[in-house]
Design a protein around this motif. Structure first.
Motif, PDB file in Angstrom:
ATOM      1  N   GLU A   1       0.832  -1.212   0.000  1.00 57.85           N
ATOM      2  CA  GLU A   1       0.000   0.000   0.000  1.00 57.85           C
ATOM      3  C   GLU A   1       0.865   1.261   0.000  1.00 57.85           C
ATOM      4  O   GLU A   1       0.513   2.276  -0.598  1.00 57.85           O
ATOM      5  CB  GLU A   1      -0.893   0.073   1.253  1.00 57.85           C
ATOM      6  N   GLN A   2       1.984   1.177   0.721  1.00 59.45           N
ATOM      7  CA  GLN A   2       2.829   2.353   0.881  1.00 59.45           C
ATOM      8  C   GLN A   2       3.461   2.809  -0.434  1.00 59.45           C
ATOM      9  O   GLN A   2       3.835   3.974  -0.572  1.00 59.45           O
ATOM     10  CB  GLN A   2       3.913   2.096   1.932  1.00 59.45           C
ATOM     11  N   ALA A   3       3.549   1.916  -1.401  1.00 57.91           N
ATOM     12  CA  ALA A   3       4.106   2.303  -2.707  1.00 57.91           C
ATOM     13  C   ALA A   3       3.219   3.332  -3.395  1.00 57.91           C
ATOM     14  O   ALA A   3       3.687   4.091  -4.248  1.00 57.91           O
ATOM     15  CB  ALA A   3       4.277   1.067  -3.593  1.00 57.91           C
ATOM     16  N   VAL A   4       1.950   3.376  -3.032  1.00 57.60           N
ATOM     17  CA  VAL A   4       1.018   4.343  -3.613  1.00 57.60           C
ATOM     18  C   VAL A   4       0.689   5.453  -2.621  1.00 57.60           C
ATOM     19  O   VAL A   4       0.480   6.593  -3.009  1.00 57.60           O
ATOM     20  CB  VAL A   4      -0.287   3.633  -4.054  1.00 57.60           C
ATOM     21  N   LEU A   5       0.659   5.138  -1.342  1.00 55.16           N
ATOM     22  CA  LEU A   5       0.197   6.108  -0.347  1.00 55.16           C
ATOM     23  C   LEU A   5       1.283   7.036   0.167  1.00 55.16           C
ATOM     24  O   LEU A   5       0.970   8.123   0.651  1.00 55.16           O
ATOM     25  CB  LEU A   5      -0.448   5.375   0.830  1.00 55.16           C
ATOM     26  N   THR A   6       2.536   6.616   0.122  1.00 55.38           N
ATOM     27  CA  THR A   6       3.605   7.482   0.604  1.00 55.38           C
ATOM     28  C   THR A   6       3.689   8.696  -0.312  1.00 55.38           C
ATOM     29  O   THR A   6       3.857   8.574  -1.513  1.00 55.38           O
ATOM     30  CB  THR A   6       4.943   6.728   0.638  1.00 55.38           C
ATOM     31  N   ASP A   7       3.533   9.859   0.294  1.00 58.34           N
ATOM     32  CA  ASP A   7       3.443  11.096  -0.483  1.00 58.34           C
ATOM     33  C   ASP A   7       4.554  12.062  -0.075  1.00 58.34           C
ATOM     34  O   ASP A   7       4.549  12.558   1.050  1.00 58.34           O
ATOM     35  CB  ASP A   7       2.076  11.733  -0.245  1.00 58.34           C
ATOM     36  N   PRO A   8       5.482  12.352  -0.973  1.00 61.85           N
ATOM     37  CA  PRO A   8       6.558  13.282  -0.625  1.00 61.85           C
ATOM     38  C   PRO A   8       6.054  14.704  -0.386  1.00 61.85           C
ATOM     39  O   PRO A   8       6.769  15.541   0.153  1.00 61.85           O
ATOM     40  CB  PRO A   8       7.484  13.225  -1.846  1.00 61.85           C
ATOM     41  N   PHE A   9       4.823  14.975  -0.739  1.00 61.82           N
ATOM     42  CA  PHE A   9       4.241  16.300  -0.562  1.00 61.82           C
ATOM     43  C   PHE A   9       3.821  16.544   0.887  1.00 61.82           C
ATOM     44  O   PHE A   9       3.792  17.678   1.350  1.00 61.82           O
ATOM     45  CB  PHE A   9       3.041  16.448  -1.508  1.00 61.82           C
ATOM     46  N   ASP A  10       3.520  15.486   1.639  1.00 64.90           N
ATOM     47  CA  ASP A  10       3.029  15.639   3.016  1.00 64.90           C
ATOM     48  C   ASP A  10       3.984  16.416   3.926  1.00 64.90           C
ATOM     49  O   ASP A  10       3.540  17.320   4.634  1.00 64.90           O
ATOM     50  CB  ASP A  10       2.684  14.287   3.620  1.00 64.90           C
ATOM     51  N   PRO A  11       5.284  16.096   3.946  1.00 68.29           N
ATOM     52  CA  PRO A  11       6.191  16.882   4.802  1.00 68.29           C
ATOM     53  C   PRO A  11       6.262  18.353   4.372  1.00 68.29           C
ATOM     54  O   PRO A  11       6.451  19.236   5.208  1.00 68.29           O
ATOM     55  CB  PRO A  11       7.544  16.203   4.637  1.00 68.29           C
ATOM     56  N   VAL A  12       6.103  18.608   3.083  1.00 71.90           N
ATOM     57  CA  VAL A  12       6.118  19.985   2.584  1.00 71.90           C
ATOM     58  C   VAL A  12       4.947  20.765   3.174  1.00 71.90           C
ATOM     59  O   VAL A  12       5.098  21.926   3.574  1.00 71.90           O
ATOM     60  CB  VAL A  12       6.066  20.007   1.032  1.00 71.90           C
ATOM     61  N   ILE A  13       3.790  20.117   3.266  1.00 77.09           N
ATOM     62  CA  ILE A  13       2.613  20.774   3.834  1.00 77.09           C
ATOM     63  C   ILE A  13       2.903  21.219   5.263  1.00 77.09           C
ATOM     64  O   ILE A  13       2.649  22.367   5.637  1.00 77.09           O
ATOM     65  CB  ILE A  13       1.378  19.843   3.799  1.00 77.09           C
ATOM     66  N   ALA A  14       3.456  20.319   6.067  1.00 76.92           N
ATOM     67  CA  ALA A  14       3.751  20.657   7.466  1.00 76.92           C
ATOM     68  C   ALA A  14       4.735  21.816   7.544  1.00 76.92           C
ATOM     69  O   ALA A  14       4.567  22.720   8.374  1.00 76.92           O
ATOM     70  CB  ALA A  14       4.289  19.430   8.199  1.00 76.92           C
ATOM     71  N   GLU A  15       5.745  21.825   6.685  1.00 75.02           N
ATOM     72  CA  GLU A  15       6.730  22.907   6.686  1.00 75.02           C
ATOM     73  C   GLU A  15       6.093  24.246   6.330  1.00 75.02           C
ATOM     74  O   GLU A  15       6.381  25.268   6.952  1.00 75.02           O
ATOM     75  CB  GLU A  15       7.868  22.604   5.698  1.00 75.02           C
ATOM     76  N   VAL A  16       5.253  24.252   5.314  1.00 76.50           N
ATOM     77  CA  VAL A  16       4.628  25.504   4.869  1.00 76.50           C
ATOM     78  C   VAL A  16       3.646  26.016   5.921  1.00 76.50           C
ATOM     79  O   VAL A  16       3.575  27.221   6.176  1.00 76.50           O
ATOM     80  CB  VAL A  16       3.953  25.325   3.490  1.00 76.50           C
TER      81      VAL A  16
ATOM     82  N   MET B   1       0.660  12.387 -11.790  1.00 75.44           N
ATOM     83  CA  MET B   1       0.917  11.240 -10.917  1.00 75.44           C
ATOM     84  C   MET B   1      -0.040  11.243  -9.728  1.00 75.44           C
ATOM     85  O   MET B   1      -0.577  10.202  -9.360  1.00 75.44           O
ATOM     86  CB  MET B   1       2.366  11.263 -10.425  1.00 75.44           C
ATOM     87  N   VAL B   2      -0.286  12.407  -9.155  1.00 72.39           N
ATOM     88  CA  VAL B   2      -1.194  12.499  -8.012  1.00 72.39           C
ATOM     89  C   VAL B   2      -2.602  12.062  -8.419  1.00 72.39           C
ATOM     90  O   VAL B   2      -3.255  11.304  -7.702  1.00 72.39           O
ATOM     91  CB  VAL B   2      -1.216  13.929  -7.419  1.00 72.39           C
ATOM     92  N   ARG B   3      -3.072  12.510  -9.575  1.00 74.38           N
ATOM     93  CA  ARG B   3      -4.423  12.125 -10.016  1.00 74.38           C
ATOM     94  C   ARG B   3      -4.520  10.612 -10.178  1.00 74.38           C
ATOM     95  O   ARG B   3      -5.492  10.003  -9.754  1.00 74.38           O
ATOM     96  CB  ARG B   3      -4.814  12.816 -11.322  1.00 74.38           C
ATOM     97  N   ARG B   4      -3.518  10.006 -10.771  1.00 73.55           N
ATOM     98  CA  ARG B   4      -3.536   8.556 -10.953  1.00 73.55           C
ATOM     99  C   ARG B   4      -3.577   7.843  -9.593  1.00 73.55           C
ATOM    100  O   ARG B   4      -4.340   6.903  -9.400  1.00 73.55           O
ATOM    101  CB  ARG B   4      -2.306   8.099 -11.735  1.00 73.55           C
ATOM    102  N   ARG B   5      -2.741   8.300  -8.670  1.00 73.98           N
ATOM    103  CA  ARG B   5      -2.692   7.684  -7.342  1.00 73.98           C
ATOM    104  C   ARG B   5      -4.016   7.856  -6.606  1.00 73.98           C
ATOM    105  O   ARG B   5      -4.547   6.902  -6.039  1.00 73.98           O
ATOM    106  CB  ARG B   5      -1.549   8.297  -6.520  1.00 73.98           C
ATOM    107  N   VAL B   6      -4.535   9.074  -6.608  1.00 74.69           N
ATOM    108  CA  VAL B   6      -5.777   9.343  -5.873  1.00 74.69           C
ATOM    109  C   VAL B   6      -6.944   8.576  -6.488  1.00 74.69           C
ATOM    110  O   VAL B   6      -7.781   8.026  -5.778  1.00 74.69           O
ATOM    111  CB  VAL B   6      -6.066  10.858  -5.802  1.00 74.69           C
ATOM    112  N   ARG B   7      -6.994   8.499  -7.806  1.00 71.53           N
ATOM    113  CA  ARG B   7      -8.060   7.742  -8.464  1.00 71.53           C
ATOM    114  C   ARG B   7      -8.008   6.274  -8.042  1.00 71.53           C
ATOM    115  O   ARG B   7      -9.036   5.673  -7.735  1.00 71.53           O
ATOM    116  CB  ARG B   7      -7.936   7.878  -9.984  1.00 71.53           C
ATOM    117  N   LEU B   8      -6.822   5.712  -8.010  1.00 71.79           N
ATOM    118  CA  LEU B   8      -6.669   4.319  -7.587  1.00 71.79           C
ATOM    119  C   LEU B   8      -7.108   4.140  -6.134  1.00 71.79           C
ATOM    120  O   LEU B   8      -7.847   3.205  -5.813  1.00 71.79           O
ATOM    121  CB  LEU B   8      -5.209   3.875  -7.762  1.00 71.79           C
ATOM    122  N   VAL B   9      -6.679   5.039  -5.262  1.00 67.43           N
ATOM    123  CA  VAL B   9      -7.061   4.954  -3.850  1.00 67.43           C
ATOM    124  C   VAL B   9      -8.574   5.073  -3.699  1.00 67.43           C
ATOM    125  O   VAL B   9      -9.199   4.298  -2.971  1.00 67.43           O
ATOM    126  CB  VAL B   9      -6.334   6.035  -3.020  1.00 67.43           C
TER     127      VAL B   9
END
Length: 186
Positions: free
Chosen positions: A54-69, A101-109
């Protein structure tokens, strides 16, 4: 997003292969062995990068950026406003390739019950990071947790709607959800 190290390139390749196989064969019908083979690595290498398939699709490099911003927002803003406006700012950093890539991942999820359930756990990690940053900036810890959870609930709703509707852009979808929470944004 530029990928520099061999580790980052391998991780990215594994994620891309997993997504392609999940789209082609279905999440449940795809094994870690198939993903590793498609990426040209061993199963052990897969598990060095991801704890579960699951983590191959759910791990999002954008998440830490959100916390920083969010953390960089003015501390005199209310916690919910900081979280909403921080997320709005973070969105501007996504490239067109990232968006595809995000759209593909989110659609699959969105279409896969097991992934949707796992996404809830992933959102808890992101929520905790945002809440931690808000609390470190002076927000009451309870208020920080509520603000972080509220923003992620809105974003998750927007992501699932966006993934299924080709007429919306990610910015429009998330922007509309954030507008509900932040009536007085600039």
């Amino acid at each position: 997003m530029a990928i520099s190290s061999k580790r980052e390139r391998t991780r990215s390749r594994l994620g891309e292969c997993a997504l392609a196989l999940f789209e082609e064969r279905g999440f449940e019908a795809t094994s870690v062995a198939q993903i590793a083979r498609a990426a040209g690595v061993t199963e052990m290498t897969f598990f060095r990068h991801f704890g579960a398939k699951e983590q191959a699709v759910l791990t999002d490099p954008f998440d830490p950026v959100i916390a920083e911003v969010v953390s960089a927002r003015p501390r005199d803003e209310e916690p919910l406003a900081r979280a909403v406006r921080g997320l709005r700012s973070a969105l501007s950093g996504l490239s067109e390739a990232d968006l595809v890539m995000v759209r593909r991942r989110v659609r699959l999820v969105a279409r896969t019950p097991a992934l949707r359930a796992a996404a809830v756990t992933q959102n808890e990690v992101t929520s905790a990071a945002i809440a931690e940053r808000l609390a470190a900036g002076g927000a009451d810890p309870f208020t920080a947790r509520v603000a972080a959870q509220t923003v992620l609930a809105a974003v998750t709703t927007a992501l699932y709607a966006w993934a299924e509707d080709p007429h919306w852009t990610l910015i429009e979808s998330i922007g509309a959800a954030l507008d509900v929470l932040d009536q007085g944004h600039d």
